[in-house]
Design a protein around this motif. Structure first.
Motif, PDB file in Angstrom:
ATOM      1  N   ARG A  68     -55.951  24.070  -7.252  1.00 55.83           N
ATOM      2  CA  ARG A  68     -54.800  24.353  -6.404  1.00 55.83           C
ATOM      3  C   ARG A  68     -53.535  24.195  -7.238  1.00 55.83           C
ATOM      4  NH1 ARG A  68     -54.261  21.641  -0.525  1.00 55.83           N
ATOM      5  NH2 ARG A  68     -55.848  23.174  -0.019  1.00 55.83           N
ATOM      6  N   ALA A  87     -51.413  28.013  -3.971  1.00 55.32           N
ATOM      7  CA  ALA A  87     -52.494  28.991  -4.058  1.00 55.32           C
ATOM      8  C   ALA A  87     -53.739  28.301  -4.582  1.00 55.32           C
ATOM      9  CB  ALA A  87     -52.103  30.150  -4.969  1.00 55.32           C
ATOM     10  N   GLU A  88     -54.874  28.888  -4.302  1.00 58.94           N
ATOM     11  CA  GLU A  88     -56.145  28.298  -4.717  1.00 58.94           C
ATOM     12  C   GLU A  88     -56.967  29.311  -5.484  1.00 58.94           C
ATOM     13  OE1 GLU A  88     -56.796  25.179  -1.060  1.00 58.94           O
ATOM     14  OE2 GLU A  88     -57.796  27.116  -0.944  1.00 58.94           O
ATOM     15  N   GLN A  89     -57.703  28.804  -6.469  1.00 55.21           N
ATOM     16  CA  GLN A  89     -58.628  29.636  -7.245  1.00 55.21           C
ATOM     17  C   GLN A  89     -59.964  28.904  -7.306  1.00 55.21           C
ATOM     18  OE1 GLN A  89     -57.634  30.310 -11.385  1.00 55.21           O
ATOM     19  NE2 GLN A  89     -58.542  32.344 -11.285  1.00 55.21           N
ATOM     20  N   GLU A 148     -48.736  31.210  -9.623  1.00 57.67           N
ATOM     21  CA  GLU A 148     -48.950  30.871 -11.029  1.00 57.67           C
ATOM     22  C   GLU A 148     -47.738  31.258 -11.869  1.00 57.67           C
ATOM     23  OE1 GLU A 148     -52.629  31.207 -14.131  1.00 57.67           O
ATOM     24  OE2 GLU A 148     -52.078  33.046 -13.075  1.00 57.67           O
ATOM     25  N   LYS A 149     -47.163  32.434 -11.621  1.00 55.66           N
ATOM     26  CA  LYS A 149     -45.979  32.885 -12.354  1.00 55.66           C
ATOM     27  C   LYS A 149     -44.792  31.960 -12.092  1.00 55.66           C
ATOM     28  CE  LYS A 149     -42.855  36.756 -12.947  1.00 55.66           C
ATOM     29  NZ  LYS A 149     -42.161  37.784 -12.220  1.00 55.66           N
ATOM     30  N   LYS A 176     -49.340  29.112   2.003  1.00 49.41           N
ATOM     31  CA  LYS A 176     -50.291  29.732   1.090  1.00 49.41           C
ATOM     32  C   LYS A 176     -49.762  31.095   0.638  1.00 49.41           C
ATOM     33  CE  LYS A 176     -55.131  30.219   0.268  1.00 49.41           C
ATOM     34  NZ  LYS A 176     -56.445  29.836   0.693  1.00 49.41           N
ATOM     35  N   ALA A 177     -49.956  31.408  -0.642  1.00 53.14           N
ATOM     36  CA  ALA A 177     -49.498  32.678  -1.214  1.00 53.14           C
ATOM     37  C   ALA A 177     -50.550  33.168  -2.208  1.00 53.14           C
ATOM     38  CB  ALA A 177     -48.147  32.492  -1.905  1.00 53.14           C
ATOM     39  N   GLU A 178     -50.290  34.325  -2.792  1.00 55.12           N
ATOM     40  CA  GLU A 178     -51.193  34.891  -3.793  1.00 55.12           C
ATOM     41  C   GLU A 178     -51.174  34.029  -5.054  1.00 55.12           C
ATOM     42  OE1 GLU A 178     -53.271  37.550  -3.653  1.00 55.12           O
ATOM     43  OE2 GLU A 178     -52.764  37.633  -1.520  1.00 55.12           O
ATOM     44  N   PHE A 179     -52.353  33.894  -5.677  1.00 55.39           N
ATOM     45  CA  PHE A 179     -52.477  33.040  -6.854  1.00 55.39           C
ATOM     46  C   PHE A 179     -51.572  33.510  -7.984  1.00 55.39           C
ATOM     47  CE2 PHE A 179     -54.385  31.288 -10.670  1.00 55.39           C
ATOM     48  CZ  PHE A 179     -54.635  29.979 -10.277  1.00 55.39           C
ATOM     49  N   ALA A 180     -51.527  34.808  -8.237  1.00 51.75           N
ATOM     50  CA  ALA A 180     -50.724  35.337  -9.355  1.00 51.75           C
ATOM     51  C   ALA A 180     -49.241  35.034  -9.156  1.00 51.75           C
ATOM     52  CB  ALA A 180     -50.942  36.837  -9.494  1.00 51.75           C
ATOM     53  N   VAL A 181     -48.751  35.136  -7.933  1.00 51.17           N
ATOM     54  CA  VAL A 181     -47.339  34.876  -7.650  1.00 51.17           C
ATOM     55  C   VAL A 181     -47.004  33.403  -7.883  1.00 51.17           C
ATOM     56  CG1 VAL A 181     -45.597  34.849  -5.811  1.00 51.17           C
ATOM     57  CG2 VAL A 181     -47.186  36.767  -6.000  1.00 51.17           C
TER      58      VAL A 181
END
Length: 184
Positions: free
Chosen positions: A89, A107-109, A148-149, A141-146
């Motif tokens: 997370r 976000a979670e992966q 992460e950036k 919660k949001a998109e992982f790529a967003v």
């Protein structure tokens, strides 16, 4: 109150009644069969304390800042951990000029089975399963790529700020563990 126990002291008596050391020694002397030595719970090392957390869902914070949720399946004497159903997370905040309150995003992966080297564990703790599905307070919660950036950008800003602080301290005569990086 915690007692100072040694390996030669008898184990705690079941039933909740605690005997004094002299009474325990007298009781041990009157028995005819030698009892196997057991370590009191206070003598466990940190790796052995993981026994209580086996097969439970944990939050593991790593030294590099990552946060992992997973079920502890196995561990060894070096506190190397095997986590099952592991989810990483990440967190970040956005600053909207029109909104004075920053908005938190996460976000979670999914990683599945994850091996964590014990020296990289900064903190670990059991997760309350009743609250596990709830989003963290103040975060959406949001998109992982967003996320992460945003998190990478925030870490870069923090590193720049930290370098400036260390440089300023170096000009004042203070030395730190990272001074060598800046001078080079």
């Amino acid at each position: 109150m915690m007692e100072n126990l040694s390996m030669h002291d008898p184990p705690p008596q079941p039933g909740g009644s605690s005997l004094g050391r002299a009474a325990a020694a007298a009781a041990a002397a009157t028995t005819t069969t030698p009892q196997p030595q057991q370590l009191p719970p206070q003598m466990f090392t940190t790796a052995a304390q993981l026994l209580d957390l086996t097969d439970k869902k944990l939050l593991v914070c790593l030294r590099d800042g990552r946060k992992l949720n997973g079920v502890l399946r196995s561990w060894d004497q070096f506190a190397n951990l095997v986590l099952q159903s592991t989810v990483e997370r990440i967190y970040a905040t956005t600053s909207d000029p029109s909104d004075p309150q920053p908005k938190g995003l996460y976000a979670e992966q999914t990683h599945g089975i994850f091996l964590v080297r014990g020296e990289n564990v900064l903190l670990l703790g059991e997760i309350d399963l009743d609250k596990d599905d709830d989003p963290p307070p103040g975060f959406e919660k949001a998109e992982f790529a967003v996320v992460e950036k945003l998190a990478k950008e925030q870490r870069a800003v923090e590193r720049t700020r930290e370098k400036k602080k260390i440089q300023k301290l170096a000009t004042l005569g203070f030395e730190g563990e990272n001074i060598g990086e800046i001078i080079l």
